[in-house]
Design a protein around this motif. Sequence first.
Motif, mmCIF file in Angstrom:
data_model
loop_
_atom_site.group_PDB
_atom_site.id
_atom_site.type_symbol
_atom_site.label_atom_id
_atom_site.label_comp_id
_atom_site.label_asym_id
_atom_site.label_seq_id
_atom_site.Cartn_x
_atom_site.Cartn_y
_atom_site.Cartn_z
ATOM 1 N N ARG A 48 -20.540 -42.000 17.102
ATOM 2 C CA ARG A 48 -19.519 -40.960 17.134
ATOM 3 C C ARG A 48 -18.360 -41.291 16.200
ATOM 4 O O ARG A 48 -17.667 -40.415 15.719
ATOM 5 C CB ARG A 48 -19.022 -40.731 18.554
ATOM 6 C CG ARG A 48 -18.283 -41.895 19.137
ATOM 7 C CD ARG A 48 -17.678 -41.514 20.462
ATOM 8 N NE ARG A 48 -16.739 -42.528 20.891
ATOM 9 C CZ ARG A 48 -15.807 -42.337 21.800
ATOM 10 N NH1 ARG A 48 -15.686 -41.174 22.380
ATOM 11 N NH2 ARG A 48 -15.015 -43.302 22.141
ATOM 12 N N LYS A 49 -18.177 -42.584 15.945
ATOM 13 C CA LYS A 49 -17.134 -42.985 14.997
ATOM 14 C C LYS A 49 -17.495 -42.540 13.587
ATOM 15 O O LYS A 49 -16.634 -42.113 12.823
ATOM 16 C CB LYS A 49 -16.989 -44.508 15.072
ATOM 17 C CG LYS A 49 -15.850 -45.108 14.295
ATOM 18 C CD LYS A 49 -14.530 -44.931 14.992
ATOM 19 C CE LYS A 49 -13.395 -45.585 14.246
ATOM 20 N NZ LYS A 49 -13.385 -47.040 14.378
ATOM 21 N N ARG A 52 -16.704 -38.998 13.468
ATOM 22 C CA ARG A 52 -15.257 -38.822 13.348
ATOM 23 C C ARG A 52 -14.799 -39.035 11.908
ATOM 24 O O ARG A 52 -14.000 -38.257 11.384
ATOM 25 C CB ARG A 52 -14.554 -39.826 14.264
ATOM 26 C CG ARG A 52 -13.067 -39.737 14.188
ATOM 27 C CD ARG A 52 -12.435 -41.097 14.460
ATOM 28 N NE ARG A 52 -10.991 -40.998 14.309
ATOM 29 C CZ ARG A 52 -10.330 -41.523 13.295
ATOM 30 N NH1 ARG A 52 -10.946 -42.182 12.347
ATOM 31 N NH2 ARG A 52 -9.030 -41.410 13.220
ATOM 32 N N GLU A 224 -17.133 -31.337 21.189
ATOM 33 C CA GLU A 224 -15.827 -31.635 21.780
ATOM 34 C C GLU A 224 -14.712 -31.848 20.778
ATOM 35 O O GLU A 224 -13.549 -31.646 21.099
ATOM 36 C CB GLU A 224 -15.931 -32.900 22.642
ATOM 37 C CG GLU A 224 -16.572 -32.642 23.972
ATOM 38 C CD GLU A 224 -16.453 -33.847 24.887
ATOM 39 O OE1 GLU A 224 -16.060 -34.927 24.411
ATOM 40 O OE2 GLU A 224 -16.761 -33.696 26.069
ATOM 41 N N HIS A 225 -15.053 -32.287 19.582
ATOM 42 C CA HIS A 225 -14.018 -32.676 18.623
ATOM 43 C C HIS A 225 -13.048 -31.514 18.373
ATOM 44 O O HIS A 225 -13.452 -30.432 17.981
ATOM 45 C CB HIS A 225 -14.664 -33.116 17.311
ATOM 46 C CG HIS A 225 -13.766 -33.958 16.460
ATOM 47 N ND1 HIS A 225 -12.500 -33.551 16.100
ATOM 48 C CD2 HIS A 225 -13.931 -35.184 15.906
ATOM 49 C CE1 HIS A 225 -11.936 -34.490 15.358
ATOM 50 N NE2 HIS A 225 -12.785 -35.492 15.224
ATOM 51 N N MET A 226 -11.758 -31.782 18.592
ATOM 52 C CA MET A 226 -10.761 -30.715 18.478
ATOM 53 C C MET A 226 -10.526 -30.276 17.032
ATOM 54 O O MET A 226 -9.981 -29.212 16.783
ATOM 55 C CB MET A 226 -9.430 -31.192 19.076
ATOM 56 C CG MET A 226 -9.492 -31.543 20.543
ATOM 57 S SD MET A 226 -9.735 -30.102 21.590
ATOM 58 C CE MET A 226 -8.057 -29.482 21.682
ATOM 59 N N ASP A 227 -10.884 -31.138 16.075
ATOM 60 C CA ASP A 227 -10.604 -30.795 14.684
ATOM 61 C C ASP A 227 -11.807 -30.150 13.994
ATOM 62 O O ASP A 227 -11.812 -29.970 12.785
ATOM 63 C CB ASP A 227 -10.159 -32.049 13.909
ATOM 64 C CG ASP A 227 -9.209 -31.698 12.773
ATOM 65 O OD1 ASP A 227 -8.626 -30.600 12.821
ATOM 66 O OD2 ASP A 227 -9.061 -32.513 11.851
ATOM 67 N N ARG A 247 -18.733 -27.408 26.242
ATOM 68 C CA ARG A 247 -17.820 -28.404 25.670
ATOM 69 C C ARG A 247 -16.996 -27.846 24.521
ATOM 70 O O ARG A 247 -15.909 -28.346 24.240
ATOM 71 C CB ARG A 247 -18.616 -29.616 25.188
ATOM 72 C CG ARG A 247 -19.219 -30.380 26.342
ATOM 73 C CD ARG A 247 -19.933 -31.612 25.847
ATOM 74 N NE ARG A 247 -20.689 -32.221 26.913
ATOM 75 C CZ ARG A 247 -20.467 -33.447 27.374
ATOM 76 N NH1 ARG A 247 -19.533 -34.180 26.846
ATOM 77 N NH2 ARG A 247 -21.197 -33.931 28.351
ATOM 78 N N ARG B 294 -11.479 -36.908 23.905
ATOM 79 C CA ARG B 294 -11.782 -36.009 22.783
ATOM 80 C C ARG B 294 -10.998 -36.409 21.549
ATOM 81 O O ARG B 294 -9.807 -36.668 21.646
ATOM 82 C CB ARG B 294 -11.340 -34.578 23.130
ATOM 83 C CG ARG B 294 -12.206 -33.865 24.104
ATOM 84 C CD ARG B 294 -11.494 -32.605 24.592
ATOM 85 N NE ARG B 294 -12.374 -31.860 25.474
ATOM 86 C CZ ARG B 294 -13.202 -30.907 25.073
ATOM 87 N NH1 ARG B 294 -13.213 -30.546 23.813
ATOM 88 N NH2 ARG B 294 -14.004 -30.299 25.916
ATOM 89 N N TYR B 295 -11.649 -36.385 20.403
ATOM 90 C CA TYR B 295 -10.915 -36.566 19.156
ATOM 91 C C TYR B 295 -10.014 -35.370 18.951
ATOM 92 O O TYR B 295 -10.408 -34.237 19.222
ATOM 93 C CB TYR B 295 -11.881 -36.711 17.989
ATOM 94 C CG TYR B 295 -12.586 -38.039 17.973
ATOM 95 C CD1 TYR B 295 -11.866 -39.220 17.817
ATOM 96 C CD2 TYR B 295 -13.960 -38.123 18.114
ATOM 97 C CE1 TYR B 295 -12.504 -40.444 17.802
ATOM 98 C CE2 TYR B 295 -14.611 -39.339 18.099
ATOM 99 C CZ TYR B 295 -13.880 -40.498 17.941
ATOM 100 O OH TYR B 295 -14.514 -41.703 17.928
ATOM 101 N N GLN B 296 -8.780 -35.623 18.482
ATOM 102 C CA GLN B 296 -7.778 -34.572 18.415
ATOM 103 C C GLN B 296 -7.634 -33.967 17.030
ATOM 104 O O GLN B 296 -8.134 -34.504 16.050
ATOM 105 C CB GLN B 296 -6.431 -35.147 18.863
ATOM 106 C CG GLN B 296 -6.445 -35.654 20.284
ATOM 107 C CD GLN B 296 -6.685 -34.550 21.296
ATOM 108 O OE1 GLN B 296 -6.016 -33.529 21.275
ATOM 109 N NE2 GLN B 296 -7.669 -34.733 22.165
ATOM 110 N N SER B 297 -6.924 -32.846 16.973
ATOM 111 C CA SER B 297 -6.674 -32.169 15.717
ATOM 112 C C SER B 297 -5.178 -31.991 15.515
ATOM 113 O O SER B 297 -4.450 -31.720 16.472
ATOM 114 C CB SER B 297 -7.342 -30.802 15.743
ATOM 115 O OG SER B 297 -6.787 -29.976 14.750
#
Lengths: 285, 304
Positions: A48-49, A52, A224-227, A247, B294-297
């Motif tokens: 997951r890194k 990211r 899930e990643h917000m970005d 999710r 959760r990874y953020q934005s």
Amino acid sequence: MAAKNRLAVNKTYKLYLGGKFPRTESGRYYEVKGRKGALLANASRASRKDFRNGVVAARKAWPGWDGSSAYLRGQILYRIAEMLEGRTEQFEEELRIQGSTPSTAKKEVAKAVDLLVHYAGWSDKYQSLFSSVNPVSTPHFNFSVPEPTGVVAVAAPEKSSLLGLCSAIAPILAGGNTSIVLASHSKPLCAITLAEVLNSSDVPAGVVNMLTGFRDELLPHFAEHMDVNALLLCSDMEEEAKMVGKRAAENLKRVVSHPDSALEEDPYHILDFQEVKTTWHPVGV
Amino acid sequence: MSADPPIFPDLRMLSTIDQVGVEERAQRFQARSIKSESKLSALKLAVTMLDVTTLEGKDSPGKVKQLCAKAKRPLPEDPSIGPAAAICVYPRLVRVAKEAVGRSGVKVASVATGFPSGQSRLKERLSEIRYAVGAGADEIDMVISRGKLLHGEFRSIFDEIVRCKEACGGAHLKVILETGELQTYDTVRIASEIAMAAGADFIKTSTGKIQPAATLPVTLVMLEAIQDYYDRTGRMVGMKPAGGISDAKTAIHYLVMLKETLGKEWLTSRWFRFGASSLTNDLLMQIRKQQTGRYQSADYFTKD
């Protein structure tokens, strides 16, 4: 003869992140097997890194890719097609060792090239097709235009490892989005070779980021990643789509589901990852 | 004044800095594994050490008020985060900042003395300090005359800092060495010694206007100077790396280095600060990541 005694030089299939080919930060790999169970290669098992890092690269690349002219994006897509054409044999060979017959492999590569040319053409034309001037009852000039969604995570088709992959990412690129792509798990070879093609086709670093690995491990993080602004899921499994939908709800990610196969050439696939902006402009001032 | 007048340090006692050794050592601090709860508490600590900074020509009272609100409560939905240590502005905006922070405990720091070049007459530089202190600044970030320092006019630098310290009155004095212009670690060490002997409460790496700004090795040289000074005199001096620290990961490397060089006593906002503008949001995003998984934005965090 020297050729007989030569040591085999096997290709290391790594990831493609931010225009570079790093190994996974996790140090893990998995074995890719051919039709008869023979070891074809060790593929990176992305963490997951790694994903990211891909998102960071894609986010950084987005303003530049979105800001470049539609015409230029078309030229770059055409250049990908050219580069792919030039390496036809390598792709056919990879498809063959991963289970295709020689004739289907040949067809698949040719179709992938044609598909890229198709979207290269659309990249500066879909805007006019999907824009509209809207009749409104107030004194306003009212018009709507499509704009790219942003960073798109892609779970590429499992079965169609080259054509399916190209048919997933070409419309995303043509539309001015950047992407992080998880390639087919069982047939990852073409994806990394395609990344080499992208790398030599003037596609700016970070516009496409390619991962190989386990889908059930990475997909929850994709969702899930917000970005990440949108997600393309190529899957026939209902459970998977349900999990992703749940999710992805946290940041209202746009989720688009397609079957686990190559998508037809169609400008409406570009529209999948466009947001419509409507402008109200007063008239008579 | 009860304290003895400051005495110029004996620079003959300084040994030269081993450049390779310092850089190697600084690199080691980046290899520590700080995870889960320790990471979260390091991130939270780093937020309280922030000197939230805006030093641009286009700064306005509105922008400063907005930053003050952020410094007081960095993460609106979570009151346990922060507040930041201070807000750092130009002298003309001190009054606005002072009013905006109110009694929140956030200090107001002002750059002064012809920031960032320091190329004006001492008279004007001192009056700038008095103006900022009069407007309510709790801390003054002064720049030294790097040109003179490189000329070897060490006494003159020393006297300059002493005068500035006097002008500060009760306000804390941070001395900016601008290490990016000092060429060698030896000069950085000399400048640190002079600043501390002249009465600096903090020594600070950079203005943020010159590249390279703060780096781990240069901060290590300064931390070691602080350590030696403490061993000799028993007086603690604070450290503020500034400029170029934009992600949470780097901030944690600094905290590791601080802990392993000076020890726990320095691990508070009283003795250590980060001068940064973009670091705040990365810290907040990492904190949210630790809390939610959760990874953020950046889209979901206020820009100022």
